[in-house]
Scaffold this motif. Sequence first.
Motif, short mmCIF file in Angstrom:
data_model
loop_
_atom_site.label_atom_id
_atom_site.label_comp_id
_atom_site.label_asym_id
_atom_site.label_seq_id
_atom_site.Cartn_x
_atom_site.Cartn_y
_atom_site.Cartn_z
N GLY A 36 -75.03 -31.90 65.26
CA GLY A 36 -75.84 -30.70 65.44
C GLY A 36 -75.79 -30.10 66.82
N VAL A 37 -74.70 -30.33 67.56
CA VAL A 37 -74.61 -29.79 68.91
C VAL A 37 -74.16 -28.33 68.87
CG1 VAL A 37 -74.12 -32.03 69.91
CG2 VAL A 37 -72.23 -30.60 69.19
N PRO A 38 -74.50 -27.52 69.89
CA PRO A 38 -74.05 -26.12 69.91
C PRO A 38 -72.53 -26.03 69.83
CG PRO A 38 -75.75 -26.51 71.57
CD PRO A 38 -75.36 -27.86 71.03
N ALA A 39 -72.06 -24.90 69.36
CA ALA A 39 -70.62 -24.70 69.17
C ALA A 39 -69.84 -24.99 70.45
CB ALA A 39 -70.36 -23.27 68.70
N SER A 49 -69.66 -28.65 71.47
CA SER A 49 -68.82 -29.49 70.63
C SER A 49 -67.39 -29.55 71.15
CB SER A 49 -68.84 -28.99 69.18
OG SER A 49 -68.10 -27.79 69.02
N GLN A 50 -67.01 -28.58 71.99
CA GLN A 50 -65.70 -28.61 72.63
C GLN A 50 -65.78 -29.11 74.07
OE1 GLN A 50 -62.64 -27.86 71.30
NE2 GLN A 50 -63.55 -27.53 69.29
N THR A 51 -66.77 -28.65 74.83
CA THR A 51 -66.82 -29.02 76.24
C THR A 51 -67.12 -30.50 76.45
OG1 THR A 51 -69.15 -28.36 76.43
CG2 THR A 51 -67.47 -26.70 76.96
N VAL A 52 -67.73 -31.16 75.47
CA VAL A 52 -68.11 -32.55 75.68
C VAL A 52 -66.89 -33.44 75.87
CG1 VAL A 52 -68.27 -33.07 73.20
CG2 VAL A 52 -69.56 -34.44 74.85
N GLY A 79 -73.47 -27.73 65.24
CA GLY A 79 -74.67 -27.28 64.55
C GLY A 79 -74.59 -25.85 64.08
N GLU A 80 -73.49 -25.16 64.43
CA GLU A 80 -73.32 -23.76 64.06
C GLU A 80 -71.83 -23.47 63.89
OE1 GLU A 80 -74.77 -21.42 67.29
OE2 GLU A 80 -73.84 -22.71 68.80
#
Length: 373
Positions: free
Chosen positions: A14-17, A20-23, A45-46
Amino acid sequence: MSRPEPIRLLELAGVPALRSQTVFHAAAYEMGTAGPDTILLVTPGEPYVSIGFHQDPAVELDLEACHELELPVVRREVGGGAVYLDRGQVFCQWIFRADRLPASLAERFELYARPLVETYRAFGIPAEYRLVNDIHVAGRKIGGTGAARIGDAEIMVGSLMFEFRPDLMARVLRVSSEKMRDKVATALRDYVTSMSRELESPPPREAVARRYLEECAAALGRPLEPGALSPAETRRAERLDRTMGSRAWTFQRRRRDLSGVKIHEDVHVHEGTHKAPAGLVRVTVVVRSGAIEDLSITGDFTLLPQAALDQVEAALRGLPADPARVEEGLIAAYARLGVDAPGLPPSEVAAAIGAALGSAAPRVTGPSRVADP
Protein backbone atom coordinates in the motif's frame (compact mmCIF):
# COMPACT_ATOMS: atom_id res chain seq x y z
CA MET A 1 30.52 -25.03 8.09
CA SER A 2 29.51 -21.41 8.67
CA ARG A 3 25.95 -20.34 8.01
CA PRO A 4 25.52 -18.39 4.75
CA GLU A 5 25.02 -14.66 5.22
CA PRO A 6 21.27 -13.97 5.32
CA ILE A 7 19.44 -11.73 2.86
CA ARG A 8 17.37 -8.93 4.34
CA LEU A 9 13.67 -9.18 3.49
CA LEU A 10 11.47 -6.09 3.31
CA GLU A 11 7.74 -6.33 2.63
CA LEU A 12 5.87 -3.09 1.91
CA ALA A 13 2.19 -2.92 1.00
CA GLY A 14 0.00 0.00 0.00
CA VAL A 15 2.89 2.42 -0.51
CA PRO A 16 2.49 5.51 -2.75
CA ALA A 17 3.28 5.03 -6.43
CA LEU A 18 6.50 7.02 -6.35
CA ARG A 19 7.79 5.34 -3.19
CA SER A 20 7.22 1.89 -4.70
CA GLN A 21 10.07 2.79 -7.07
CA THR A 22 12.28 5.07 -4.97
CA VAL A 23 12.54 2.57 -2.12
CA PHE A 24 14.74 0.13 -4.02
CA HIS A 25 16.76 2.98 -5.50
CA ALA A 26 17.37 4.23 -1.94
CA ALA A 27 18.51 0.82 -0.72
CA ALA A 28 20.90 0.64 -3.68
CA TYR A 29 22.40 4.10 -3.20
CA GLU A 30 22.91 3.47 0.52
CA MET A 31 24.44 0.02 0.11
CA GLY A 32 28.08 1.10 0.04
CA THR A 33 30.42 -1.74 0.94
CA ALA A 34 28.60 -2.89 4.08
CA GLY A 35 24.91 -2.64 3.25
CA PRO A 36 22.87 -5.85 3.30
CA ASP A 37 21.77 -7.75 0.21
CA THR A 38 18.03 -7.15 0.12
CA ILE A 39 14.88 -8.59 -1.41
CA LEU A 40 11.89 -6.25 -1.45
CA LEU A 41 8.27 -7.25 -2.00
CA VAL A 42 6.29 -4.10 -2.75
CA THR A 43 2.62 -3.53 -3.56
CA PRO A 44 1.66 -0.02 -4.71
CA GLY A 45 -1.35 1.57 -3.10
CA GLU A 46 -2.35 3.40 -6.28
CA PRO A 47 -2.05 2.84 -10.04
CA TYR A 48 0.63 4.58 -12.11
CA VAL A 49 2.76 4.28 -15.23
CA SER A 50 6.47 3.52 -15.14
CA ILE A 51 8.87 4.13 -18.02
CA GLY A 52 12.31 2.67 -18.62
CA PHE A 53 15.50 4.63 -18.15
CA HIS A 54 16.27 4.84 -21.87
CA GLN A 55 12.75 5.87 -22.94
CA ASP A 56 11.20 9.23 -23.82
CA PRO A 57 7.73 9.51 -22.23
CA ALA A 58 6.55 11.89 -24.93
CA VAL A 59 7.26 9.20 -27.54
CA GLU A 60 6.06 6.15 -25.62
CA LEU A 61 3.03 7.45 -23.70
CA ASP A 62 -0.27 9.16 -24.35
CA LEU A 63 0.42 11.83 -21.75
CA GLU A 64 -3.03 13.37 -22.13
CA ALA A 65 -4.62 10.02 -21.26
CA CYS A 66 -2.32 9.64 -18.25
CA HIS A 67 -3.44 13.08 -17.07
CA GLU A 68 -7.13 12.31 -17.61
CA LEU A 69 -6.80 9.02 -15.72
CA GLU A 70 -4.81 10.77 -12.96
CA LEU A 71 -1.94 8.33 -13.41
CA PRO A 72 1.48 9.53 -12.23
CA VAL A 73 4.36 8.82 -14.60
CA VAL A 74 7.55 7.58 -12.91
CA ARG A 75 10.87 7.16 -14.67
CA ARG A 76 12.95 4.39 -13.12
CA GLU A 77 16.70 3.85 -13.38
CA VAL A 78 16.07 0.35 -14.75
CA GLY A 79 15.76 -0.40 -18.45
CA GLY A 80 12.78 -1.93 -20.21
CA GLY A 81 9.48 -0.59 -21.47
CA ALA A 82 6.56 1.51 -20.35
CA VAL A 83 4.13 -0.38 -18.11
CA TYR A 84 0.84 0.27 -16.33
CA LEU A 85 1.16 -0.82 -12.69
CA ASP A 86 -1.35 -1.24 -9.86
CA ARG A 87 -2.29 -3.55 -6.98
CA GLY A 88 -2.54 -6.41 -9.46
CA GLN A 89 1.23 -6.86 -9.24
CA VAL A 90 3.58 -7.51 -6.37
CA PHE A 91 7.00 -6.10 -7.26
CA CYS A 92 9.98 -8.34 -6.56
CA GLN A 93 13.08 -6.18 -6.24
CA TRP A 94 16.59 -7.52 -5.60
CA ILE A 95 19.36 -5.19 -4.39
CA PHE A 96 22.64 -7.11 -4.20
CA ARG A 97 26.35 -6.52 -4.14
CA ALA A 98 27.91 -7.34 -7.48
CA ASP A 99 29.96 -10.26 -6.18
CA ARG A 100 26.78 -12.01 -4.97
CA LEU A 101 25.33 -12.34 -8.48
CA PRO A 102 26.60 -13.87 -11.74
CA ALA A 103 28.99 -11.66 -13.67
CA SER A 104 26.99 -11.52 -16.91
CA LEU A 105 23.63 -9.82 -17.19
CA ALA A 106 22.19 -12.75 -19.15
CA GLU A 107 23.03 -15.14 -16.28
CA ARG A 108 21.52 -12.72 -13.78
CA PHE A 109 18.25 -12.61 -15.70
CA GLU A 110 18.10 -16.40 -15.67
CA LEU A 111 18.82 -16.60 -11.93
CA TYR A 112 16.32 -13.88 -11.09
CA ALA A 113 13.59 -15.50 -13.19
CA ARG A 114 14.03 -18.95 -11.61
CA PRO A 115 12.10 -18.29 -8.35
CA LEU A 116 9.29 -16.60 -10.28
CA VAL A 117 8.99 -19.52 -12.69
CA GLU A 118 9.07 -22.11 -9.90
CA THR A 119 6.48 -20.18 -7.89
CA TYR A 120 4.04 -20.11 -10.79
CA ARG A 121 4.62 -23.82 -11.42
CA ALA A 122 3.99 -24.61 -7.75
CA PHE A 123 0.47 -23.22 -8.16
CA GLY A 124 -0.26 -25.06 -11.40
CA ILE A 125 0.82 -22.46 -13.96
CA PRO A 126 3.28 -23.93 -16.52
CA ALA A 127 5.58 -20.90 -16.67
CA GLU A 128 8.84 -20.88 -18.61
CA TYR A 129 11.76 -18.48 -18.76
CA ARG A 130 12.19 -17.00 -22.22
CA LEU A 131 15.28 -15.18 -23.43
CA VAL A 132 16.17 -12.39 -23.06
CA ASN A 133 14.24 -11.49 -19.91
CA ASP A 134 10.59 -12.61 -20.08
CA ILE A 135 8.45 -15.28 -18.43
CA HIS A 136 5.79 -16.93 -20.60
CA VAL A 137 2.88 -19.32 -20.13
CA ALA A 138 1.89 -21.20 -23.30
CA GLY A 139 3.01 -18.32 -25.51
CA ARG A 140 1.56 -15.57 -23.33
CA LYS A 141 3.73 -13.23 -21.28
CA ILE A 142 3.20 -13.23 -17.53
CA GLY A 143 6.03 -10.88 -16.67
CA GLY A 144 9.26 -9.27 -17.69
CA THR A 145 12.43 -8.52 -15.77
CA GLY A 146 14.78 -5.56 -15.68
CA ALA A 147 18.24 -4.75 -14.40
CA ALA A 148 20.35 -1.77 -13.46
CA ARG A 149 23.57 -0.81 -11.73
CA ILE A 150 22.89 1.84 -9.09
CA GLY A 151 25.69 3.04 -6.84
CA ASP A 152 27.50 -0.03 -5.58
CA ALA A 153 24.48 -2.28 -6.07
CA GLU A 154 23.21 -4.52 -8.82
CA ILE A 155 19.43 -4.37 -9.22
CA MET A 156 17.01 -6.95 -10.59
CA VAL A 157 13.29 -6.17 -10.80
CA GLY A 158 10.12 -7.93 -11.90
CA SER A 159 6.77 -8.92 -10.41
CA LEU A 160 4.29 -11.59 -9.50
CA MET A 161 1.37 -10.92 -11.84
CA PHE A 162 -1.91 -11.51 -10.01
CA GLU A 163 -4.07 -9.41 -12.35
CA PHE A 164 -3.52 -7.47 -15.57
CA ARG A 165 -5.67 -4.73 -17.14
CA PRO A 166 -4.99 -4.70 -20.90
CA ASP A 167 -7.45 -1.91 -21.72
CA LEU A 168 -5.75 0.50 -19.33
CA MET A 169 -2.32 -0.51 -20.61
CA ALA A 170 -3.44 0.21 -24.17
CA ARG A 171 -5.02 3.48 -23.08
CA VAL A 172 -1.78 4.98 -21.77
CA LEU A 173 0.45 4.00 -24.70
CA ARG A 174 1.01 6.45 -27.53
CA VAL A 175 -0.36 5.02 -30.79
CA SER A 176 -1.06 6.38 -34.24
CA SER A 177 -4.87 6.07 -34.12
CA GLU A 178 -7.77 4.76 -32.08
CA LYS A 179 -8.01 1.84 -34.49
CA MET A 180 -4.42 1.01 -33.65
CA ARG A 181 -5.20 1.33 -29.94
CA ASP A 182 -7.96 -1.25 -30.32
CA LYS A 183 -5.51 -3.60 -32.00
CA VAL A 184 -2.97 -3.08 -29.20
CA ALA A 185 -5.64 -3.82 -26.57
CA THR A 186 -6.65 -6.99 -28.42
CA ALA A 187 -3.02 -8.12 -28.66
CA LEU A 188 -2.50 -7.48 -24.95
CA ARG A 189 -5.58 -9.54 -24.11
CA ASP A 190 -4.39 -12.35 -26.38
CA TYR A 191 -0.72 -12.45 -25.45
CA VAL A 192 -0.40 -11.26 -21.84
CA THR A 193 -1.72 -13.31 -18.94
CA SER A 194 -1.93 -13.35 -15.14
CA MET A 195 -2.64 -15.70 -12.24
CA SER A 196 -6.30 -14.70 -12.17
CA ARG A 197 -6.60 -15.63 -15.85
CA GLU A 198 -4.71 -18.90 -15.60
CA LEU A 199 -6.39 -20.24 -12.46
CA GLU A 200 -10.06 -20.63 -11.63
CA SER A 201 -9.32 -19.90 -7.97
CA PRO A 202 -6.08 -17.96 -7.53
CA PRO A 203 -4.34 -18.67 -4.21
CA PRO A 204 -4.05 -16.03 -1.48
CA ARG A 205 -1.32 -13.49 -2.07
CA GLU A 206 0.31 -14.41 1.22
CA ALA A 207 0.69 -18.02 0.08
CA VAL A 208 2.20 -16.98 -3.25
CA ALA A 209 4.62 -14.57 -1.60
CA ARG A 210 5.66 -17.19 0.95
CA ARG A 211 6.38 -19.74 -1.78
CA TYR A 212 8.29 -17.14 -3.83
CA LEU A 213 10.55 -16.33 -0.89
CA GLU A 214 11.21 -20.04 -0.35
CA GLU A 215 12.21 -20.34 -4.00
CA CYS A 216 14.50 -17.30 -3.67
CA ALA A 217 16.28 -18.88 -0.70
CA ALA A 218 16.71 -22.12 -2.64
CA ALA A 219 17.99 -20.43 -5.82
CA LEU A 220 20.42 -18.18 -3.95
CA GLY A 221 21.48 -20.73 -1.33
CA ARG A 222 20.96 -18.22 1.48
CA PRO A 223 18.29 -17.69 4.14
CA LEU A 224 16.02 -14.64 4.21
CA GLU A 225 15.49 -12.66 7.40
CA PRO A 226 12.85 -9.92 7.88
CA GLY A 227 14.32 -6.48 8.40
CA ALA A 228 13.56 -2.79 8.11
CA LEU A 229 14.84 0.21 6.20
CA SER A 230 17.66 1.99 7.96
CA PRO A 231 17.26 5.69 8.86
CA ALA A 232 19.75 6.54 6.11
CA GLU A 233 17.73 4.58 3.54
CA THR A 234 14.52 6.29 4.64
CA ARG A 235 16.13 9.73 4.30
CA ARG A 236 17.49 8.79 0.88
CA ALA A 237 14.04 7.59 -0.24
CA GLU A 238 12.54 10.92 0.85
CA ARG A 239 15.15 12.82 -1.18
CA LEU A 240 14.56 10.56 -4.17
CA ASP A 241 10.81 11.15 -3.88
CA ARG A 242 11.54 14.82 -4.56
CA THR A 243 14.02 14.17 -7.37
CA MET A 244 12.25 11.33 -9.17
CA GLY A 245 8.87 13.00 -8.66
CA SER A 246 10.00 16.11 -10.53
CA ARG A 247 9.20 16.92 -14.14
CA ALA A 248 12.91 17.54 -14.74
CA TRP A 249 13.63 13.88 -13.98
CA THR A 250 10.53 12.28 -15.49
CA PHE A 251 10.54 14.25 -18.71
CA GLN A 252 14.25 14.55 -19.30
CA ARG A 253 14.73 14.13 -23.01
CA ARG A 254 16.47 10.79 -23.37
CA ARG A 255 15.56 11.05 -27.06
CA ARG A 256 16.87 14.39 -28.25
CA ASP A 257 14.85 16.38 -30.78
CA LEU A 258 17.18 16.53 -33.77
CA SER A 259 14.65 18.13 -36.12
CA GLY A 260 15.84 21.60 -35.08
CA VAL A 261 19.19 21.38 -36.88
CA LYS A 262 19.71 23.62 -39.87
CA ILE A 263 18.65 21.72 -42.99
CA HIS A 264 19.89 22.19 -46.56
CA GLU A 265 20.54 19.99 -49.56
CA ASP A 266 23.43 18.15 -47.86
CA VAL A 267 21.75 17.56 -44.50
CA HIS A 268 18.92 15.12 -43.81
CA VAL A 269 17.20 13.88 -40.66
CA HIS A 270 15.91 10.30 -40.70
CA GLU A 271 14.06 8.09 -38.21
CA GLY A 272 13.85 4.34 -37.93
CA THR A 273 12.81 1.56 -35.58
CA HIS A 274 13.98 -2.02 -35.19
CA LYS A 275 12.67 -4.83 -32.99
CA ALA A 276 15.70 -6.44 -31.36
CA PRO A 277 15.50 -9.47 -29.05
CA ALA A 278 16.02 -7.04 -26.14
CA GLY A 279 13.15 -4.76 -27.18
CA LEU A 280 12.25 -1.95 -29.53
CA VAL A 281 15.06 0.40 -30.61
CA ARG A 282 14.24 3.88 -31.95
CA VAL A 283 16.83 5.92 -33.81
CA THR A 284 16.91 9.49 -35.09
CA VAL A 285 20.01 10.28 -37.16
CA VAL A 286 21.30 13.45 -38.81
CA VAL A 287 23.37 12.80 -41.95
CA ARG A 288 25.53 15.58 -43.37
CA SER A 289 27.50 15.10 -46.55
CA GLY A 290 27.35 11.34 -46.17
CA ALA A 291 28.48 11.18 -42.53
CA ILE A 292 26.63 10.87 -39.23
CA GLU A 293 26.56 14.32 -37.66
CA ASP A 294 24.31 13.44 -34.73
CA LEU A 295 22.01 10.65 -33.57
CA SER A 296 19.74 9.64 -30.71
CA ILE A 297 19.06 6.04 -29.61
CA THR A 298 16.17 5.19 -27.27
CA GLY A 299 14.03 2.16 -26.53
CA ASP A 300 12.77 -0.43 -24.07
CA PHE A 301 16.02 -2.38 -23.80
CA THR A 302 18.42 -2.92 -20.88
CA LEU A 303 21.98 -1.67 -21.31
CA LEU A 304 24.68 -1.48 -18.64
CA PRO A 305 26.31 0.76 -17.62
CA GLN A 306 23.25 2.99 -18.08
CA ALA A 307 25.38 6.05 -18.88
CA ALA A 308 27.24 4.21 -21.65
CA LEU A 309 24.49 4.87 -24.20
CA ASP A 310 25.49 8.53 -24.51
CA GLN A 311 29.09 7.47 -25.09
CA VAL A 312 28.03 4.91 -27.70
CA GLU A 313 26.19 7.68 -29.57
CA ALA A 314 29.25 9.93 -29.34
CA ALA A 315 31.48 7.18 -30.80
CA LEU A 316 29.32 7.02 -33.94
CA ARG A 317 29.35 10.72 -34.74
CA GLY A 318 31.56 11.44 -37.73
CA LEU A 319 31.41 7.91 -39.12
CA PRO A 320 30.27 7.34 -42.70
CA ALA A 321 26.53 6.71 -42.93
CA ASP A 322 27.19 3.14 -43.95
CA PRO A 323 25.70 0.25 -41.91
CA ALA A 324 28.89 -1.83 -42.10
CA ARG A 325 31.07 1.04 -40.82
CA VAL A 326 28.47 1.81 -38.16
CA GLU A 327 28.55 -1.78 -36.91
CA GLU A 328 32.35 -1.68 -36.74
CA GLY A 329 32.13 1.49 -34.65
CA LEU A 330 29.56 -0.10 -32.37
CA ILE A 331 31.69 -3.21 -31.82
CA ALA A 332 34.65 -1.02 -30.83
CA ALA A 333 32.53 1.17 -28.54
CA TYR A 334 30.92 -1.83 -26.79
CA ALA A 335 34.35 -3.33 -26.11
CA ARG A 336 35.91 -0.06 -24.90
CA LEU A 337 32.98 0.81 -22.60
CA GLY A 338 32.34 -2.70 -21.30
CA VAL A 339 28.71 -2.64 -22.47
CA ASP A 340 26.52 -5.53 -21.31
CA ALA A 341 23.20 -5.60 -23.19
CA PRO A 342 21.63 -9.04 -23.64
CA GLY A 343 19.63 -9.20 -26.84
CA LEU A 344 21.12 -5.93 -28.06
CA PRO A 345 24.52 -6.72 -29.64
CA PRO A 346 26.14 -4.17 -31.96
CA SER A 347 24.51 -5.82 -34.98
CA GLU A 348 21.01 -5.04 -33.62
CA VAL A 349 21.80 -1.38 -32.94
CA ALA A 350 23.35 -1.19 -36.41
CA ALA A 351 20.14 -2.64 -37.86
CA ALA A 352 18.12 0.11 -36.17
CA ILE A 353 20.45 2.78 -37.53
CA GLY A 354 20.29 1.08 -40.92
CA ALA A 355 16.50 1.25 -40.79
CA ALA A 356 16.77 4.99 -40.23
CA LEU A 357 19.36 5.48 -42.96
CA GLY A 358 17.21 3.46 -45.35
CA SER A 359 14.04 5.49 -44.70
CA ALA A 360 12.30 6.57 -47.87
CA ALA A 361 12.52 10.29 -47.24
CA PRO A 362 14.04 12.71 -44.75
CA ARG A 363 11.74 13.90 -42.01
CA VAL A 364 12.70 17.55 -42.62
CA THR A 365 13.29 19.08 -46.05
CA GLY A 366 13.11 22.45 -47.71
CA PRO A 367 14.52 25.78 -46.57
CA SER A 368 16.52 26.15 -43.42
CA ARG A 369 14.54 26.33 -40.20
CA VAL A 370 14.84 25.89 -36.48
CA ALA A 371 12.13 23.99 -34.61
CA ASP A 372 10.22 25.61 -31.78
CA PRO A 373 11.78 24.89 -28.39
